[in-house]
Design a protein around this motif. Sequence first.
Motif, PDB file in Angstrom:
ATOM      1  N   LEU A  71       0.831  -1.193   0.000  1.00 25.89           N
ATOM      2  CA  LEU A  71       0.000   0.000   0.000  1.00 25.89           C
ATOM      3  C   LEU A  71       0.872   1.252   0.000  1.00 25.89           C
ATOM      4  CD1 LEU A  71      -2.753   1.431   0.251  1.00 25.89           C
ATOM      5  CD2 LEU A  71      -2.561   1.159   2.736  1.00 25.89           C
ATOM      6  N   TYR A  72       1.892   1.259   0.843  1.00 29.05           N
ATOM      7  CA  TYR A  72       2.790   2.409   0.901  1.00 29.05           C
ATOM      8  C   TYR A  72       3.535   2.591  -0.416  1.00 29.05           C
ATOM      9  CZ  TYR A  72       6.829   5.246   2.111  1.00 29.05           C
ATOM     10  OH  TYR A  72       7.804   6.202   2.109  1.00 29.05           O
ATOM     11  N   LEU A  73       4.012   1.486  -0.988  1.00 28.54           N
ATOM     12  CA  LEU A  73       4.743   1.578  -2.249  1.00 28.54           C
ATOM     13  C   LEU A  73       3.852   2.085  -3.374  1.00 28.54           C
ATOM     14  CD1 LEU A  73       6.858  -1.713  -2.121  1.00 28.54           C
ATOM     15  CD2 LEU A  73       7.567   0.615  -1.540  1.00 28.54           C
ATOM     16  N   ALA A  74       2.600   1.641  -3.392  1.00 31.22           N
ATOM     17  CA  ALA A  74       1.674   2.098  -4.430  1.00 31.22           C
ATOM     18  C   ALA A  74       1.401   3.590  -4.299  1.00 31.22           C
ATOM     19  CB  ALA A  74       0.367   1.301  -4.343  1.00 31.22           C
ATOM     20  N   ILE A  75       1.147   4.037  -3.075  1.00 33.58           N
ATOM     21  CA  ILE A  75       0.890   5.460  -2.855  1.00 33.58           C
ATOM     22  C   ILE A  75       2.123   6.286  -3.192  1.00 33.58           C
ATOM     23  CG2 ILE A  75       0.363   7.192  -1.102  1.00 33.58           C
ATOM     24  CD1 ILE A  75      -1.363   5.134   0.291  1.00 33.58           C
ATOM     25  N   LYS A  76       3.293   5.766  -2.850  1.00 32.74           N
ATOM     26  CA  LYS A  76       4.531   6.476  -3.160  1.00 32.74           C
ATOM     27  C   LYS A  76       4.714   6.597  -4.671  1.00 32.74           C
ATOM     28  CE  LYS A  76       8.345   5.870  -0.789  1.00 32.74           C
ATOM     29  NZ  LYS A  76       9.622   5.314  -0.241  1.00 32.74           N
ATOM     30  N   GLY A  77       4.450   5.523  -5.397  1.00 35.62           N
ATOM     31  CA  GLY A  77       4.597   5.549  -6.845  1.00 35.62           C
ATOM     32  C   GLY A  77       3.641   6.530  -7.505  1.00 35.62           C
ATOM     33  N   PHE A  78       2.360   6.493  -7.108  1.00 39.01           N
ATOM     34  CA  PHE A  78       1.376   7.413  -7.673  1.00 39.01           C
ATOM     35  C   PHE A  78       1.695   8.863  -7.299  1.00 39.01           C
ATOM     36  CE2 PHE A  78      -1.486   3.633  -7.938  1.00 39.01           C
ATOM     37  CZ  PHE A  78      -1.711   3.700  -9.311  1.00 39.01           C
ATOM     38  N   GLY A  79       2.115   9.075  -6.059  1.00 38.59           N
ATOM     39  CA  GLY A  79       2.476  10.425  -5.629  1.00 38.59           C
ATOM     40  C   GLY A  79       3.660  10.961  -6.404  1.00 38.59           C
ATOM     41  N   GLY A  80       4.676  10.123  -6.621  1.00 37.33           N
ATOM     42  CA  GLY A  80       5.830  10.543  -7.393  1.00 37.33           C
ATOM     43  C   GLY A  80       5.467  10.874  -8.827  1.00 37.33           C
ATOM     44  N   ALA A  81       4.604  10.050  -9.419  1.00 38.52           N
ATOM     45  CA  ALA A  81       4.171  10.307 -10.796  1.00 38.52           C
ATOM     46  C   ALA A  81       3.439  11.642 -10.899  1.00 38.52           C
ATOM     47  CB  ALA A  81       3.276   9.168 -11.277  1.00 38.52           C
ATOM     48  N   GLY A 112     -13.804  31.654  -9.689  1.00 37.87           N
ATOM     49  CA  GLY A 112     -13.689  30.203  -9.733  1.00 37.87           C
ATOM     50  C   GLY A 112     -12.258  29.705  -9.695  1.00 37.87           C
ATOM     51  N   ARG A 113     -11.270  30.606  -9.885  1.00 34.79           N
ATOM     52  CA  ARG A 113      -9.867  30.208  -9.895  1.00 34.79           C
ATOM     53  C   ARG A 113      -9.413  29.744  -8.520  1.00 34.79           C
ATOM     54  NH1 ARG A 113      -5.193  31.597 -12.832  1.00 34.79           N
ATOM     55  NH2 ARG A 113      -3.530  30.275 -12.006  1.00 34.79           N
ATOM     56  N   GLY A 114      -9.915  30.420  -7.467  1.00 35.78           N
ATOM     57  CA  GLY A 114      -9.500  30.070  -6.119  1.00 35.78           C
ATOM     58  C   GLY A 114      -9.835  28.638  -5.766  1.00 35.78           C
ATOM     59  N   GLY A 115     -10.989  28.159  -6.202  1.00 36.72           N
ATOM     60  CA  GLY A 115     -11.374  26.779  -5.914  1.00 36.72           C
ATOM     61  C   GLY A 115     -10.436  25.790  -6.579  1.00 36.72           C
ATOM     62  N   ARG A 116     -10.067  26.049  -7.820  1.00 39.06           N
ATOM     63  CA  ARG A 116      -9.138  25.151  -8.523  1.00 39.06           C
ATOM     64  C   ARG A 116      -7.757  25.187  -7.884  1.00 39.06           C
ATOM     65  NH1 ARG A 116     -11.944  27.363 -12.953  1.00 39.06           N
ATOM     66  NH2 ARG A 116     -10.275  28.830 -13.411  1.00 39.06           N
ATOM     67  N   THR A 117      -7.335  26.384  -7.473  1.00 40.18           N
ATOM     68  CA  THR A 117      -6.026  26.493  -6.827  1.00 40.18           C
ATOM     69  C   THR A 117      -6.024  25.781  -5.474  1.00 40.18           C
ATOM     70  OG1 THR A 117      -5.795  28.658  -7.874  1.00 40.18           O
ATOM     71  CG2 THR A 117      -4.211  28.102  -6.172  1.00 40.18           C
ATOM     72  N   PHE A 118      -7.138  25.878  -4.756  1.00 40.75           N
ATOM     73  CA  PHE A 118      -7.267  25.158  -3.488  1.00 40.75           C
ATOM     74  C   PHE A 118      -7.108  23.659  -3.715  1.00 40.75           C
ATOM     75  CE2 PHE A 118     -10.096  22.575  -0.853  1.00 40.75           C
ATOM     76  CZ  PHE A 118      -9.622  22.866   0.414  1.00 40.75           C
ATOM     77  N   LEU A 119      -7.774  23.128  -4.727  1.00 42.97           N
ATOM     78  CA  LEU A 119      -7.693  21.692  -5.013  1.00 42.97           C
ATOM     79  C   LEU A 119      -6.286  21.293  -5.452  1.00 42.97           C
ATOM     80  CD1 LEU A 119     -11.089  21.111  -6.862  1.00 42.97           C
ATOM     81  CD2 LEU A 119     -10.482  20.456  -4.523  1.00 42.97           C
ATOM     82  N   LEU A 120      -5.617  22.171  -6.215  1.00 40.70           N
ATOM     83  CA  LEU A 120      -4.248  21.885  -6.627  1.00 40.70           C
ATOM     84  C   LEU A 120      -3.319  21.851  -5.412  1.00 40.70           C
ATOM     85  CD1 LEU A 120      -2.192  21.432  -8.856  1.00 40.70           C
ATOM     86  CD2 LEU A 120      -1.987  23.906  -9.111  1.00 40.70           C
ATOM     87  N   GLY A 121      -3.522  22.790  -4.484  1.00 43.05           N
ATOM     88  CA  GLY A 121      -2.729  22.777  -3.254  1.00 43.05           C
ATOM     89  C   GLY A 121      -2.973  21.524  -2.441  1.00 43.05           C
ATOM     90  N   LEU A 122      -4.229  21.136  -2.336  1.00 47.93           N
ATOM     91  CA  LEU A 122      -4.581  19.916  -1.610  1.00 47.93           C
ATOM     92  C   LEU A 122      -3.937  18.700  -2.251  1.00 47.93           C
ATOM     93  CD1 LEU A 122      -6.251  18.302   0.456  1.00 47.93           C
ATOM     94  CD2 LEU A 122      -8.181  18.435  -1.115  1.00 47.93           C
ATOM     95  N   ALA A 123      -4.024  18.595  -3.592  1.00 48.00           N
ATOM     96  CA  ALA A 123      -3.452  17.452  -4.298  1.00 48.00           C
ATOM     97  C   ALA A 123      -1.935  17.415  -4.164  1.00 48.00           C
ATOM     98  CB  ALA A 123      -3.845  17.509  -5.774  1.00 48.00           C
ATOM     99  N   THR A 124      -1.288  18.594  -4.216  1.00 49.97           N
ATOM    100  CA  THR A 124       0.163  18.652  -4.060  1.00 49.97           C
ATOM    101  C   THR A 124       0.591  18.186  -2.678  1.00 49.97           C
ATOM    102  OG1 THR A 124       0.272  20.512  -5.609  1.00 49.97           O
ATOM    103  CG2 THR A 124       2.181  20.163  -4.186  1.00 49.97           C
ATOM    104  N   GLN A 125      -0.163  18.576  -1.671  1.00 48.55           N
ATOM    105  CA  GLN A 125       0.170  18.197  -0.300  1.00 48.55           C
ATOM    106  C   GLN A 125       0.024  16.692  -0.083  1.00 48.55           C
ATOM    107  OE1 GLN A 125       1.805  19.286   2.155  1.00 48.55           O
ATOM    108  NE2 GLN A 125       0.535  20.005   3.836  1.00 48.55           N
ATOM    109  N   VAL A 126      -1.075  16.129  -0.538  1.00 49.47           N
ATOM    110  CA  VAL A 126      -1.334  14.711  -0.257  1.00 49.47           C
ATOM    111  C   VAL A 126      -0.620  13.787  -1.228  1.00 49.47           C
ATOM    112  CG1 VAL A 126      -3.582  15.253   0.751  1.00 49.47           C
ATOM    113  CG2 VAL A 126      -3.439  14.598  -1.653  1.00 49.47           C
ATOM    114  N   SER A 127       0.053  14.345  -2.265  1.00 47.46           N
ATOM    115  CA  SER A 127       0.722  13.485  -3.241  1.00 47.46           C
ATOM    116  C   SER A 127       2.040  12.926  -2.719  1.00 47.46           C
ATOM    117  CB  SER A 127       0.980  14.263  -4.541  1.00 47.46           C
ATOM    118  OG  SER A 127       1.938  15.286  -4.325  1.00 47.46           O
TER     119      SER A 127
END
Length: 214
Positions: A71-81, A112-127
């Motif tokens: 599970l950790y390796l899979a998440i690491k691989g997807f996050g790195g990609a 509407g830009r702020g919402g997309r930027t919020f999601l990009l920040g969230l995705a960057t953090q959890v990746s």
Amino acid sequence: MDNTLSLLGIAGAMAVGAMSPGPSFVMVARTAVASRGDGLAAALGMGAGGLVFAIAAMAGLQAAFLAVPGLYLAIKGFGGAYLVYLGFRIWRGARQPLAVTPEVGNSTGRQGRGGRTFLLGLATQVSNPKTAVVYASIFAAFLPREVPLVLALAVPAVIFCIETGWYAIVALALSSAAPRSAYLRYKAWIDRAAGGVMGLLGVRLVWSAVRGGH
């Protein structure tokens, strides 16, 4: 008293971690020079990502990784990609002109830009799965064996404030006139460097996952 010491220990460790340069810093810094509002939205996304990690760690994420190493390796691989993809996008757009908001609070044409930027920040953090392991390790070091409800509620709230607060400071600092002018002057070089750094971090994560986490 023990709860207070545990909370202070976690807060101190997480503050140091948040201030360490990485993909999240690159993303917020680059966003902030284009728009202070978008930079703050990205900071809020970073805080939300920290909140996700905090709740997951409190729920026993480290135990899940130990029980299911794949599970950790899979998440690491997807996050790195994902980080490689972000780095490529930044590099590719290095020479493209940047639409800059001239005045703080000017939202004309940017609805509407702020919402997309919020999601990009969230995705960057959890990746970055290493962040999850850091959270789980810090929690294991400072939390008591039986976590009282007040501490279980306070820890995620404090982490959200730390992550959001630090990146909000970054956004406010880099959206001011002097840093913004310097960035626009050397945008192509700065973006290529930022994209390269983010891409290399992603490649390192993917390579580590391929090698089995070593």
